[in-house]
Design an enzyme around this catalytic site. Structure first.
Site, PDB file in Angstrom:
ATOM      1  N   ARG A 122      25.544  20.574  29.595  1.00 20.08           N
ATOM      2  CA  ARG A 122      26.623  20.001  28.419  1.00 20.08           C
ATOM      3  C   ARG A 122      27.846  19.162  29.247  1.00 20.08           C
ATOM      4  NH1 ARG A 122      24.546  21.753  23.468  1.00 20.08           N
ATOM      5  NH2 ARG A 122      24.994  20.007  22.372  1.00 20.08           N
ATOM      6  N   GLN A 127      25.787  13.223  29.004  1.00 18.20           N
ATOM      7  CA  GLN A 127      25.810  13.225  27.485  1.00 18.20           C
ATOM      8  C   GLN A 127      24.558  12.062  27.012  1.00 18.20           C
ATOM      9  OE1 GLN A 127      29.570  12.181  26.217  1.00 18.20           O
ATOM     10  NE2 GLN A 127      30.213  14.045  25.748  1.00 18.20           N
ATOM     11  N   ASP A 130      21.171  14.175  26.437  1.00 17.29           N
ATOM     12  CA  ASP A 130      21.310  15.494  25.933  1.00 17.29           C
ATOM     13  C   ASP A 130      20.483  15.378  24.564  1.00 17.29           C
ATOM     14  OD1 ASP A 130      22.519  17.623  24.594  1.00 17.29           O
ATOM     15  OD2 ASP A 130      24.387  17.243  24.956  1.00 17.29           O
ATOM     16  N   SER A 133      22.387  17.402  21.601  1.00 18.24           N
ATOM     17  CA  SER A 133      23.040  16.677  20.627  1.00 18.24           C
ATOM     18  C   SER A 133      22.102  15.658  19.805  1.00 18.24           C
ATOM     19  CB  SER A 133      23.954  15.910  21.511  1.00 18.24           C
ATOM     20  OG  SER A 133      25.065  16.803  22.141  1.00 18.24           O
ATOM     21  N   TYR A 228      31.105  26.510  24.269  1.00 21.97           N
ATOM     22  CA  TYR A 228      30.133  27.138  23.044  1.00 21.97           C
ATOM     23  C   TYR A 228      30.985  28.353  22.509  1.00 21.97           C
ATOM     24  CZ  TYR A 228      25.822  24.581  24.847  1.00 21.97           C
ATOM     25  OH  TYR A 228      24.896  23.743  25.013  1.00 21.97           O
TER      26      TYR A 228
HETATM   27  P1  NAI Z   1      25.633  25.125  18.995  1.00 21.77           P
HETATM   28  O1  NAI Z   1      24.418  24.825  18.200  1.00 21.77           O
HETATM   29  O2  NAI Z   1      25.504  26.329  19.864  1.00 21.77           O
HETATM   30  O3  NAI Z   1      26.544  26.211  17.721  1.00 21.77           O
HETATM   31  C1  NAI Z   1      26.956  25.394  16.438  1.00 21.77           C
HETATM   32  C2  NAI Z   1      28.258  25.912  15.982  1.00 21.77           C
HETATM   33  O4  NAI Z   1      28.181  27.047  15.344  1.00 21.77           O
HETATM   34  C3  NAI Z   1      29.290  25.781  17.448  1.00 21.77           C
HETATM   35  O5  NAI Z   1      30.252  24.999  16.842  1.00 21.77           O
HETATM   36  C4  NAI Z   1      29.673  27.194  17.396  1.00 21.77           C
HETATM   37  O6  NAI Z   1      31.062  27.333  17.592  1.00 21.77           O
HETATM   38  C5  NAI Z   1      29.593  27.852  15.804  1.00 21.77           C
HETATM   39  N1  NAI Z   1      29.547  29.191  15.383  1.00 21.77           N
HETATM   40  C6  NAI Z   1      29.197  30.145  16.190  1.00 21.77           C
HETATM   41  N2  NAI Z   1      29.107  31.217  15.760  1.00 21.77           N
HETATM   42  C7  NAI Z   1      29.886  31.034  14.502  1.00 21.77           C
HETATM   43  C8  NAI Z   1      30.292  31.960  13.666  1.00 21.77           C
HETATM   44  N3  NAI Z   1      30.219  33.365  13.644  1.00 21.77           N
HETATM   45  N4  NAI Z   1      31.012  31.234  12.371  1.00 21.77           N
HETATM   46  C9  NAI Z   1      30.995  29.943  12.430  1.00 21.77           C
HETATM   47  N5  NAI Z   1      30.614  29.026  13.352  1.00 21.77           N
HETATM   48  C10 NAI Z   1      30.147  29.696  14.404  1.00 21.77           C
HETATM   49  O7  NAI Z   1      26.808  24.210  19.453  1.00 21.77           O
HETATM   50  P2  NAI Z   1      26.466  22.793  19.829  1.00 21.77           P
HETATM   51  O8  NAI Z   1      26.510  22.156  18.413  1.00 21.77           O
HETATM   52  O9  NAI Z   1      25.181  22.489  20.443  1.00 21.77           O
HETATM   53  O10 NAI Z   1      27.797  22.443  20.538  1.00 21.77           O
HETATM   54  C11 NAI Z   1      28.790  23.436  20.704  1.00 21.77           C
HETATM   55  C12 NAI Z   1      29.907  22.778  21.790  1.00 21.77           C
HETATM   56  O11 NAI Z   1      29.215  22.361  22.985  1.00 21.77           O
HETATM   57  C13 NAI Z   1      30.528  21.816  21.397  1.00 21.77           C
HETATM   58  O12 NAI Z   1      31.469  21.427  20.683  1.00 21.77           O
HETATM   59  C14 NAI Z   1      30.990  20.990  22.844  1.00 21.77           C
HETATM   60  O13 NAI Z   1      32.128  21.674  23.470  1.00 21.77           O
HETATM   61  C15 NAI Z   1      29.960  21.334  23.755  1.00 21.77           C
HETATM   62  N6  NAI Z   1      29.089  20.055  23.667  1.00 21.77           N
HETATM   63  C16 NAI Z   1      29.407  19.387  24.955  1.00 21.77           C
HETATM   64  C17 NAI Z   1      28.640  18.195  25.062  1.00 21.77           C
HETATM   65  C18 NAI Z   1      28.801  17.386  26.426  1.00 21.77           C
HETATM   66  O14 NAI Z   1      29.859  17.392  26.803  1.00 21.77           O
HETATM   67  N7  NAI Z   1      27.661  16.706  26.905  1.00 21.77           N
HETATM   68  C19 NAI Z   1      27.513  17.717  23.940  1.00 21.77           C
HETATM   69  C20 NAI Z   1      27.348  18.466  23.109  1.00 21.77           C
HETATM   70  C21 NAI Z   1      28.002  19.700  22.889  1.00 21.77           C
END
Ligand code: NAI
Length: 379
Positions: A122, A127, A130, A133, A228
């Site tokens: 990620r 991106q 990905d 996403s 994450y």
């Molecule tokens: P994910 O599918 O692993 O998790 C979904 C969401 O659940 C996350 O936002 C996480 O913080 C939240 N979560 C976990 N435990 C929780 C709890 N107990 N209560 C409430 N919420 C909770 O995450 P996803 O959507 O795959 O992406 C997370 C992060 O990954 C993004 O915000 C970003 O920082 C990074 N990312 C980076 C990318 C890139 O640079 N290519 C692309 C997409 C994501």
């Protein structure tokens, strides 16, 4: 180089790995593309479109596996499909190595060069490849539509001759890629939306979409490596569940997307919280496949408990197969372009994307997180 696209065989899977638009681009880059007849039909990509794009149609899956050096799939292959692959074949699919690391041992035994689309790092540079996403965006969008369709009320505020209808209240738990898309979609439909996540950094993103952010002090910022979420302690989860009950009870629709990589989805909605909801309310649990965020979710089913509809439908991207396939195919094309040198795929393991995505090469497992999962150590 011949790239093969077999039809997906996993029950209920309607996506196809490559769409005609990417076939055109790959043939222009010098590749031959072999597509199983009918492979794109469930996603509304007909054989004639593949032919027009320059693909050769194969009569059956066996002809694809026999003729291709590179196999592109959406889901991991069945044991029968694995059997059909020749030694040295490059396999690219969503192989979910950490869900079942022993499957990766089979890929190594078969001497495949296996790359997993869901292992792409990620990082900004990756991106456009990905799939987590691109497919999570569909999860978030479709979850809201399912919630709206099951709710016996309107989403928007309406002023009618028969009186004013107040807007629905929608709560989104987990504001990653799926959650943010769910917020945007529920807002577009006119609901009053609030969001919650354990990572403090997303507050601004939630608010920028016109939703309010539920503030709760867990005593830590739960952001871990790679952006994450970190897994919460049992005490923190208890505190979170208790805090949630009142907000869940006040919502017409709750959409849950919370996940922690490699772990069971956190349990955020208890039976008590479901009981606190009004009759007719709806929960859509996007995390159903990894254990569910709601205690009463039944993966793959829609159930009614305490007059609340709980939607545990899995593989939402496959319910929108046209765009899900198109985005997946673009992700694949970008990865293939990244690997292609002089018309062939080259595997440079000094490159972060290639290294992070490749599971097996020359009969060896080379993916550090999978090796760690197999030996029980930390990657
Ligand atoms: P994910 O599918 O692993 O998790 C979904 C969401 O659940 C996350 O936002 C996480 O913080 C939240 N979560 C976990 N435990 C929780 C709890 N107990 N209560 C409430 N919420 C909770 O995450 P996803 O959507 O795959 O992406 C997370 C992060 O990954 C993004 O915000 C970003 O920082 C990074 N990312 C980076 C990318 C890139 O640079 N290519 C692309 C997409 C994501």
């Amino acid at each position: 180089m011949t790239i093969g696209v077999p039809a997906e065989t996993t029950p209920g899977e309607r996506r196809v790995a490559l769409v005609p638009e990417s076939v055109t681009r790959l043939t222009k880059a010098g590749a031959t593309v072999l597509v199983q007849r009918g492979a794109g039909a469930p996603a509304a990509f007909v054989d004639a479109a593949y032919e027009a794009a320059g693909a050769t149609l194969a009569p059956d899956a066996a002809a694809v596996y026999q003729g291709a050096d590179v196999i592109l799939k959406v889901q991991r292959p069945s044991s029968e499909e694995l059997e059909r692959m020749r030694e040295g074949t490059v396999l690219i699919a969503q192989l979910a190595p950490l869900g079942d690391p022993s499957f990766v041992e089979l890929l190594a035994k078969k001497k495949l060069i296996a790359l997993s689309m869901d292992a792409i790092p990620r990082i900004t540079r990756a991106q456009s490849m990905d799939v987590l996403s691109s497919q999570a965006n569909i999860d978030g969008y479709k979850a809201v539509l399912l919630g709206a369709a099951a709710l016996p009320r309107f989403f928007p505020m309406l002023t009618t001759a028969a009186g004013t209808i107040p807007p629905a209240k929608v709560l989104i738990l987990g504001a990653g890629v799926a959650g943010l898309q769910a917020i945007a979609t529920a807002r577009r439909l006119g609901a009053v939306v609030s969001g919650y996540d354990t990572r403090a950094v997303v507050k601004e993103q939630v608010q920028s979409l016109g939703a309010s952010f539920l503030e709760m002090d867990l005593g830590v910022d739960a952001e871990g490596a790679g952006g994450y979420a970190k897994e919460l302690t049992p005490e923190q989860i208890d505190k979170q569940r208790a805090f949630m009950v009142e907000h869940i009870g006040a919502s017409d629709v709750v959409i849950t997307t919370a996940a922690v990589p490699g772990k069971r989805a956190p349990l955020l909605i208890t039976e008590e919280a479901v009981k606190a909801m009004k009759p007719g309310s709806v929960i859509v649990d996007i995390a159903a496949e990894t254990g569910g965020n709601c205690a009463l979710t039944v993966p793959g089913e829609i159930v009614v408990r305490y007059d609340v509809t709980i939607i545990g439908t899995t593989n939402l991207p496959s319910t929108m197969p046209y765009h899900a396939s198109q985005l997946y195919s673009r992700n694949l094309f970008t990865l293939l372009s990244h690997l292609m040198k002089d018309g062939q795929l080259q595997f440079d393991y000094a490159d972060e994307i290639t290294k992070g995505t490749t599971l097996t090469h020359d009969g060896e497992i080379i993916h550090a997180p999978t090796l760690a999962a197999l030996t029980g150590s930390v990657a």
